[in-house]
Motif scaffolding. Structure first.
Motif, PDB file in Angstrom:
ATOM      1  N   ALA A 165      -6.283  -2.223  13.379  1.00 26.22           N
ATOM      2  CA  ALA A 165      -5.365  -1.461  13.295  1.00 26.22           C
ATOM      3  C   ALA A 165      -4.080  -1.333  12.644  1.00 26.22           C
ATOM      4  N   TRP A 166      -3.434  -2.702  12.613  1.00 31.13           N
ATOM      5  CA  TRP A 166      -2.267  -2.799  11.893  1.00 31.13           C
ATOM      6  C   TRP A 166      -2.660  -2.974  10.492  1.00 31.13           C
ATOM      7  N   TRP A 167      -3.672  -3.339  10.121  1.00 30.16           N
ATOM      8  CA  TRP A 167      -4.097  -3.593   8.397  1.00 30.16           C
ATOM      9  C   TRP A 167      -4.256  -2.135   8.124  1.00 30.16           C
ATOM     10  N   GLY A 168      -4.746  -1.543   8.875  1.00 27.38           N
ATOM     11  CA  GLY A 168      -5.114   0.002   8.387  1.00 27.38           C
ATOM     12  C   GLY A 168      -3.938   0.936   8.392  1.00 27.38           C
ATOM     13  N   ILE A 169      -3.041   0.523   9.434  1.00 24.74           N
ATOM     14  CA  ILE A 169      -1.690   1.379   9.147  1.00 24.74           C
ATOM     15  C   ILE A 169      -1.085   0.949   7.838  1.00 24.74           C
ATOM     16  N   VAL A 170      -0.946  -0.336   7.731  1.00 21.01           N
ATOM     17  CA  VAL A 170      -0.143  -0.787   6.528  1.00 21.01           C
ATOM     18  C   VAL A 170      -0.768  -0.412   5.332  1.00 21.01           C
ATOM     19  N   LEU A 171      -2.242  -0.477   5.058  1.00 17.70           N
ATOM     20  CA  LEU A 171      -2.867  -0.225   4.035  1.00 17.70           C
ATOM     21  C   LEU A 171      -2.912   1.414   3.801  1.00 17.70           C
ATOM     22  N   TYR A 172      -2.846   2.221   4.768  1.00 20.18           N
ATOM     23  CA  TYR A 172      -3.054   3.514   4.553  1.00 20.18           C
ATOM     24  C   TYR A 172      -1.766   4.058   3.922  1.00 20.18           C
ATOM     25  N   TRP A 173      -0.427   3.204   4.275  1.00 20.78           N
ATOM     26  CA  TRP A 173       0.753   3.838   3.744  1.00 20.78           C
ATOM     27  C   TRP A 173       0.779   3.156   2.282  1.00 20.78           C
ATOM     28  N   VAL A 174       0.225   1.938   2.135  1.00 18.04           N
ATOM     29  CA  VAL A 174       0.169   1.252   0.978  1.00 18.04           C
ATOM     30  C   VAL A 174      -0.466   2.235  -0.118  1.00 18.04           C
ATOM     31  N   ALA A 175      -1.694   2.613   0.239  1.00 22.02           N
ATOM     32  CA  ALA A 175      -2.772   3.731  -0.388  1.00 22.02           C
ATOM     33  C   ALA A 175      -1.576   4.808  -1.037  1.00 22.02           C
ATOM     34  N   GLY A 176      -1.093   5.352  -0.024  1.00 20.03           N
ATOM     35  CA  GLY A 176      -0.218   6.599  -0.228  1.00 20.03           C
ATOM     36  C   GLY A 176       0.815   6.400  -1.281  1.00 20.03           C
ATOM     37  N   ILE A 177       1.416   5.469  -1.267  1.00 18.08           N
ATOM     38  CA  ILE A 177       2.545   5.040  -2.176  1.00 18.08           C
ATOM     39  C   ILE A 177       2.001   4.718  -3.673  1.00 18.08           C
ATOM     40  N   LEU A 178       0.794   4.025  -3.458  1.00 20.56           N
ATOM     41  CA  LEU A 178      -0.035   3.789  -4.948  1.00 20.56           C
ATOM     42  C   LEU A 178      -0.394   5.148  -5.574  1.00 20.56           C
ATOM     43  N   TYR A 179      -0.925   6.100  -4.647  1.00 22.88           N
ATOM     44  CA  TYR A 179      -1.426   7.323  -5.229  1.00 22.88           C
ATOM     45  C   TYR A 179      -0.197   8.201  -5.723  1.00 22.88           C
ATOM     46  N   ALA A 180       0.813   8.184  -4.871  1.00 22.25           N
ATOM     47  CA  ALA A 180       2.214   8.810  -5.654  1.00 22.25           C
ATOM     48  C   ALA A 180       2.479   8.160  -7.155  1.00 22.25           C
ATOM     49  N   VAL A 181       2.499   6.745  -7.136  1.00 18.69           N
ATOM     50  CA  VAL A 181       2.677   6.143  -8.315  1.00 18.69           C
ATOM     51  C   VAL A 181       1.855   6.616  -9.435  1.00 18.69           C
ATOM     52  N   GLN A 182       0.252   6.565  -9.115  1.00 23.02           N
ATOM     53  CA  GLN A 182      -0.398   7.108  -9.803  1.00 23.02           C
ATOM     54  C   GLN A 182      -0.195   8.400 -10.438  1.00 23.02           C
TER      55      GLN A 182
END
Length: 193
Positions: A165-182
């Motif tokens: 769950a914690w890895w999922g939550i953190v990676l979910y937000w990291v992915a969101g930020i990466l999409y915004a940067v992309q």
């Protein structure tokens, strides 16, 4: 066998059938968890995770990537994540703040997608981190359900479930930020060209 042949307009493919089955499982899952049929809910969530992995793997390996699949797969993922979060919070298996943090990320991504559409992009290329986040969350949920209770199995499942769950939550937000940067790079690209 081809790895990828591009995106097709085909509808009747095995990966699309797996995604459609996942979609059909959502209301059955909600019914099972809200009526405390945890064994059935656990089986449905587990099968959802397995078919989520298989539909993408089969589509890429056999050149069956389709527009329908690109639509169905993320819809099924989101419906499972949303319904599972709400049901687990309703049953007090997870705290409501987890729901808020993950829904905030969905709202953030909705803004990113709207900006992408404004600039003529119908979507952003899927990033590995986003897939890893979904993987972690889809495996955390059945384990969290399994951890709800007394006994050795629940005690053993608890730390593993919260690890996912914690890895999922953190990676979910990291992915969101990466999409915004992309997206920012894609928007800036025409200006620099």
């Amino acid at each position: 066998m081809p790895e990828t042949l591009g995106v097709s307009g085909r509808v009747l493919t095995l990966p699309n059938a797996l995604s459609a089955l996942r979609l059909l499982g959502v209301p059955l899952f909600v019914w099972a968890i809200l009526t405390h049929r945890d064994g059935l809910a656990l089986i449905i969530l587990t099968l959802s995770g397995i078919t989520d992995y298989l539909d993408g793997k089969i589509a890429r390996k056999f050149g069956l990537v389709s527009r329908v699949g690109q639509l169905l797969d993320p819809i099924a993922d989101r419906l499972y994540i949303v319904s599972t979060l709400l049901c687990l919070a309703w049953r007090e298996i997870i705290p409501w703040w987890v729901v808020i943090v993950l829904f905030a990320r969905e709202a953030f991504m909705a803004v990113v997608v709207l900006i992408a559409k404004k600039h003529g992009w119908n979507g952003l290329p899927v990033h590995f981190v986003g897939k890893a986040a979904t993987f972690n969350l889809l495996y955390a949920f059945p384990l969290l359900l399994l951890a709800d209770g007394d006994g050795a199995v629940a005690a053993a499942a608890q730390p593993i479930a919260w690890g996912f769950a914690w890895w999922g939550i953190v990676l979910y937000w990291v992915a969101g930020i990466l999409y915004a940067v992309q997206l920012r790079l894609l928007v800036a690209e025409p200006a620099t060209a």
